[in-house]
Write a protein that holds these residues in place. Structure first.
Motif, mmCIF file in Angstrom:
data_model
loop_
_atom_site.group_PDB
_atom_site.id
_atom_site.type_symbol
_atom_site.label_atom_id
_atom_site.label_comp_id
_atom_site.label_asym_id
_atom_site.label_seq_id
_atom_site.Cartn_x
_atom_site.Cartn_y
_atom_site.Cartn_z
ATOM 1 N N ILE A 1 0.839 -1.191 0.000
ATOM 2 C CA ILE A 1 0.000 0.000 0.000
ATOM 3 C C ILE A 1 0.877 1.244 0.000
ATOM 4 N N SER B 1 3.864 1.519 -1.306
ATOM 5 C CA SER B 1 4.414 1.627 -2.653
ATOM 6 C C SER B 1 3.356 2.139 -3.630
ATOM 7 N N ALA B 2 2.136 1.621 -3.500
ATOM 8 C CA ALA B 2 1.068 2.023 -4.417
ATOM 9 C C ALA B 2 0.696 3.490 -4.220
ATOM 10 N N VAL B 3 0.601 3.913 -2.966
ATOM 11 C CA VAL B 3 0.233 5.306 -2.684
ATOM 12 C C VAL B 3 1.328 6.249 -3.169
ATOM 13 N N ARG C 1 3.402 5.824 -5.552
ATOM 14 C CA ARG C 1 3.454 5.888 -7.011
ATOM 15 C C ARG C 1 2.215 6.544 -7.600
ATOM 16 N N SER C 2 1.076 6.381 -6.968
ATOM 17 C CA SER C 2 -0.186 6.775 -7.588
ATOM 18 C C SER C 2 -0.700 8.143 -7.161
ATOM 19 N N LEU D 1 -4.412 -6.382 -3.280
ATOM 20 C CA LEU D 1 -3.453 -5.283 -3.261
ATOM 21 C C LEU D 1 -2.054 -5.775 -3.590
ATOM 22 N N GLU E 1 -0.002 -4.679 -6.971
ATOM 23 C CA GLU E 1 1.190 -3.859 -6.783
ATOM 24 C C GLU E 1 2.422 -4.571 -7.332
ATOM 25 N N GLN F 1 4.890 -3.319 -10.338
ATOM 26 C CA GLN F 1 6.353 -3.260 -10.257
ATOM 27 C C GLN F 1 7.001 -4.046 -11.388
ATOM 28 N N PHE G 1 -8.318 -0.826 -4.257
ATOM 29 C CA PHE G 1 -6.972 -1.241 -4.666
ATOM 30 C C PHE G 1 -6.823 -1.316 -6.180
ATOM 31 N N LEU H 1 -6.870 2.171 -7.568
ATOM 32 C CA LEU H 1 -5.650 2.950 -7.378
ATOM 33 C C LEU H 1 -4.541 2.494 -8.312
ATOM 34 N N ILE H 2 -4.459 1.196 -8.572
ATOM 35 C CA ILE H 2 -3.266 0.637 -9.214
ATOM 36 C C ILE H 2 -3.488 0.288 -10.686
#
Lengths: 204, 264
Positions: free
Chosen positions: A123, A125-127, A129-130, B174, B178, B182, B199, B202-203
């Protein structure tokens, strides 16, 4: 009257589906008993499938070891651990002996916790990046996330705003999604019971 | 003794009404095709699979990973069935474009269903000889064992495109998305679980939200009668909206009709 092969699964689906549905709503013993019987059959099939799944896992990992892929030692080790766990699980009393408990508490639980820790890392890493304010909507999204962070961390006295967002915006949005999904599930159920949902194993 | 189980009369009436609406519009759509807006995530499937084909790297599809077995008997069965509809379409597109395909599943009881769907998809694409049972990888019904196995595939096999549609656990959805991000994957995600939806939103590059997962199979088929059920569920939504508004006003005016009806 002859039935085409494709129609037999559709008839079975319709009869079993309607019986289980009726068993949920009607207090008629015959329907309730039939519903329970069908669910029991399904549970038996699902239980048998665990054996089938384990067998197919064996076959796949064995093929990888034989094919001499670069990570074949990892596949071989997984097979060894699988066999050991099965043997340990079969020692009486089956499913609750001290050896199995040791495997579950001292091997499986730490591995599970470690992988669970990945969720926190993911989470972050995702936050990172996003969360970019590239557009108006993205800026609003980022602002809402920041306010929720303040709510959870109880920073700067801004918890009431985060609470309001959580109780009014988030909960109502989640409920709307649930209502929509529920209505969509009914439509999907109608299509499935009538045999028109062609995505699942029916020849076109 | 009452014929209907206590407290379920309102549920039964609403279910029959919504089903009747679906059935009516399904039949009406045969002569009067409905207009259904396009869903970007479904329109993007050929693009996502095509990227993998161009790079000669695999497409990874997973129909969710909710922990447990026997899920086909429970409340997630609808999501799983709709995931299989999308999976059949993805498999057919992958077969036509000759993109390597990998499908992972956490539920042992779905293996044979997935094999049948994928084999039929390859047959429809005229590439039956390209089908192999190694396309389908069963890991484990335990959440984190499945996550570990799927992460391994994403990294080791250098997946180019990742599609996850179905009932997940929040944590594993998630982690998988993620990790795929990557690895530089193009992603489509979707679930009808409200708490897991943030999730993929967002991704992922494209998202199927809530009911869009349930209607995916009908939309991909292009069949008018199936699209008619989507139109029926839209009318059902109007009924729910009317009940919500009526309920709001009647409760605040102290009139318990709506609540008493829903408790019947």
């Amino acid at each position: 009257m002859s039935l085409k092969r494709a129609e037999i699964p559709m008839i079975i689906t319709l009869v079993v589906g309607l019986t289980i549905l009726a068993g949920n709503f009607f207090s008629i013993n015959l329907i309730k008993d039939a519903s329970s019987m069908f669910i029991g059959w399904g549970s038996s099939l699902a239980a048998f499938s665990i054996f089938y799944g384990t067998f197919s896992l064996f076959i796949f990992f064995f093929k990888q070891v034989n094919a001499k892929v670069p990570d074949r030692m990892l596949y071989a080790w997984t097979l060894v651990v699988l066999v050991i766990t099965i043997i340990v699980g079969l020692i009486p009393p089956m499913g609750s002996n001290e050896w199995l408990n040791w495997v579950l508490f001292y091997v499986r639980a730490p591995i599970r916790s470690t992988l669970g820790g990945l969720a926190g890392l993911s989470i972050m890493s995702a936050v990172y990046r996003s969360m970019r304010a590239k557009s108006f909507e993205a800026s609003i999204f980022m602002l809402g996330c920041i306010l929720m962070i303040f709510r959870n961390a109880q920073l700067f006295g801004l918890e009431p705003i985060g609470e309001w967002i959580y109780n009014n915006v988030m909960v109502s949005g989640t409920r709307a999604i649930i209502i929509g999904s529920g209505i969509g599930t009914i439509a999907l159920g109608v299509r499935t019971l009538l045999g028109t949902e062609r995505g699942v194993g029916l020849k076109s | 003794m009452s014929l209907i189980v206590e407290g379920k009369l309102a549920q039964l009436l609403l279910l029959l009404t919504f089903s009747a609406l679906s059935f009516y519009f399904m039949n009406r759509a045969k002569t009067k095709p409905p207009y259904i807006r396009s869903i970007a995530a479904l329109e993007a499937i050929p693009e996502v699979v095509g990227r993998a084909a161009e790079m000669n790297r695999p497409v990874l599809f997973t129909p969710g990973a909710k922990e447990g077995w026997g899920l086909m008997l429970g409340k997630y069965a609808g999501q799983i069935i709709s995931a299989f509809s999308v999976m059949g379409y993805v498999a057919e597109v992958a077969a036509r474009m000759e993109a390597p395909l990998i499908i992972t599943t956490a539920w042992p009881e779905t293996q044979t269903i997935i094999a049948d769907v994928v084999r039929n998809a390859y047959r429809r694409a005229g590439k039956e000889e390209a089908y192999s049972s190694d396309i389908i990888r069963y890991w484990s019904p335990l959440e984190y064992a499945y996550v570990a196995g799927t992460i391994g595939i994403l990294k080791k096999e250098n997946v180019a495109s990742f599609i996850q549609i179905g009932p997940p656990s929040s944590g594993n959805m998630l982690i998988l998305h993620e990790t795929a991000a990557q690895c530089g994957c193009m992603q489509i995600g979707g679930t009808a679980r409200g708490d897991a939806l943030p999730f993929p939103a967002l991704i992922c590059d494209y998202v199927l939200m809530g009911e869009e997962c349930m209607t995916a199979g009908a939309m991909l088929s292009g069949d008018n009668s199936q699209l008619g059920t989507i139109q029926g569920s839209d009318f059902a939504r109007y009924i729910m909206l009317a009940l919500l508004v009526l309920g709001f006003f009647t409760v605040n005016l102290g009139i318990p009709w709506i609540i008493d009806f829903l408790k019947m």
